[in-house]
Structures are given as C-alpha cells and as structure tokens.
Design an enzyme around this catalytic site. Structure first.
Site, PDB file in Angstrom:
ATOM      1  N   LYS A  65       0.818  -1.211   0.000  1.00 35.17           N
ATOM      2  CA  LYS A  65       0.000   0.000   0.000  1.00 35.17           C
ATOM      3  C   LYS A  65       0.854   1.264   0.000  1.00 35.17           C
ATOM      4  CE  LYS A  65      -4.397  -1.771   1.373  1.00 35.17           C
ATOM      5  NZ  LYS A  65      -5.567  -1.692   2.275  1.00 35.17           N
ATOM      6  N   ARG A  70      -3.598 -10.090   4.738  1.00 32.84           N
ATOM      7  CA  ARG A  70      -3.965 -10.151   3.323  1.00 32.84           C
ATOM      8  C   ARG A  70      -2.779  -9.618   2.525  1.00 32.84           C
ATOM      9  NH1 ARG A  70      -6.309  -6.645  -0.465  1.00 32.84           N
ATOM     10  NH2 ARG A  70      -7.756  -7.649  -1.918  1.00 32.84           N
TER      11      ARG A  70
END
Length: 272
Positions: A215, A249
């Site tokens: 991210k 995840r």
C-alpha cells in the site's frame, strides 16, 4: 475458531490470505485476467496461502467503478475453477456476493461492512464468513483530506456497531472478521496509529484482518513503487501479527509465510 463456509480455521497461527486481482487496473498487479488468475491462485496456495481473496473491481484511491456484469464475468469463472480451496470474494455488490456464494465462495470481504441491507440479508442467509471493513467515503474521493479526532477510537466504534448489526441479523460471531481498512480514507499518520494500536481491536471479540500489502503508506515510508514494496509489506505483516492480527492479506505469499514461520517458532507456536 473461524467458521469459513464449509471450512474451519482454528486460528492457532496467523492465516495468510493471498490476493488475486482479476482486474486490469489494480494498483499493484492489475491484469490478472482469465486463466492467468486461476494459475496465480493455485500458485499462491502452493506457496502457503490459507485463503484466496478474489476481486474483480479495483478499490484503490481514484479507481473507476465497473458494472455488475463486468465484475461477474471476471470473478465467477475463477471461483468455479477453484473447488476445494477456501475462497473469499472481495466485493461490495450484493448481486456479486450472491453469485459468488453460489459459485463456491466461502467468505464475503466487504469494504462497505454489509451496510447495504441486501448484502446483510444475503450473507445472513448463507453459511459464509464475512469481513467487515472500515472506510470513509468512496474510492474515488476517500483520500481527499480525511480527518478524525481519534482514528483508533472512531474506527473501533464503527466496527463494533457493524459486528453488532451482523449478529442481530443472524450472523454467528465465529463467522465474523473485522478489518480497520488501512489506506481507505486515512492519511499516513492515521494508518500508523491504527497499526500501532491494532491490539485494541481484539476487544471486538472477533479475528482482525490486516491488509497492508504494497500500500501507498509503505511507499511513503520507503520511497519504493508498488512492485518494489515486498520487504516493507512483509515487515508490516509481521508487525500486524505481533499486534494481534489473525489474518494478513498479502500479495507476496511465500515471503510472508516464511517470515511468519520464524515468528511462530520464536513464540513457541505451531507452523502446521
């Protein structure tokens, strides 16, 4: 214990959820369409993924929405090609949830936390697990100056309310997972505060999922582009587990699994 459709996870060790984006525009690995997505899912299982999370619509900041028809055409063939594998469908659309469950998905990973009454009804009527995620705004605008007085308290309060709503709708507690939504309507400071205080979400009484892989917060900290953030992603996953995450995840399954084996061994845990 996590009841995951026909699967049961004891949560004696952290679970690894491998990401399969069946989209042309994912921020990190867009373009995994058709057979390549199926092959990629099998590869992630071989690398040690416990769960495969399949998404047919990018929810990155600024992402362009796709139609229900397009999303269905992307994800359903992949789900149907993975029998016997714990599969999660990453969608906020009730019609996609319903079709994915019929195709064999065992979890709904909903960035809207079942705030759509029809989504709540569909999940409650099934035996699948659900991940309730926090976000502020919509992908197109969520990163435009998000503000909180106390991000940890506000995210926790939202997730507590959604867990209570799910329970009231008939979804058993052992089917529920929560996700604080790193990068979904949060600044770097907000994301760091959530990671630092992740242990506080244990008070919700359900497993916590942390999705930090590749991210932009990691890019802000390291200066690396999305495809060069594997080391930072693995570090973030380990920190999340140390602070209470039961599921991580990730894109880089093998590296994460290996790192977690070391952590589990140090902590005297089981790697089976």
């Amino acid at each position: 214990m996590l009841s995951f459709g026909t699967f049961q996870f004891a949560l004696s060790r952290p679970l690894v959820m491998g990401i399969v984006n069946v989209t042309p525009d994912s921020f990190s690995d867009g373009g995994r369409l058709g057979q390549s997505a199926i092959d990629h899912a099998h590869r992630l299982i071989e690398e040690g993924a416990d769960i495969i999370d399949i998404g047919g619509e990018s929810t990155r900041p600024g992402a362009v929405p796709v139609s229900i028809e397009d999303e269905l055409s992307r994800v359903i063939p992949v789900i149907e090609a993975l029998p016997g594998i714990p599969v999660s469908i990453d969608t906020f659309k009730p019609d996609v949830m319903r079709a994915a469950i019929l195709a064999g998905a065992q979890m709904v990973n909903d960035i809207d936390a079942l705030q759509n009454p029809l989504a709540m009804q569909i999940v409650a009527a099934s035996n699948v697990a659900v991940c309730l995620m926090h976000k502020r705004g919509v992908p197109q605008t969520m990163q435009m100056q998000p503000e909180y007085e106390d991000v940890v308290a506000e995210v926790s309060a939202f997730l507590r309310e959604r867990v209570m709503a799910a329970r009231a709708a008939g979804i058993a507690q052992d089917r529920i997972v929560v996700d604080p939504g790193f990068g979904f309507g949060k600044t770097l400071a907000h994301n760091l505060a959530l990671l630092r205080e992740l242990h506080r979400f244990a008070a919700l009484g359900v497993p916590v999922l942390a999705g930090l892989s590749r991210k932009s917060m990691l890019g802000s900290l390291t200066g690396q582009d999305a495809m060069s953030r594997m080391p930072a992603s693995v570090a973030a996953a380990i920190i999340a587990v140390q602070r209470g995450a039961a599921i991580v995840r990730v894109h880089d399954v093998r590296a994460t699994v290996d790192a977690l084996k070391i952590l589990n061994a140090i902590n005297g845990g089981c790697n089976e």
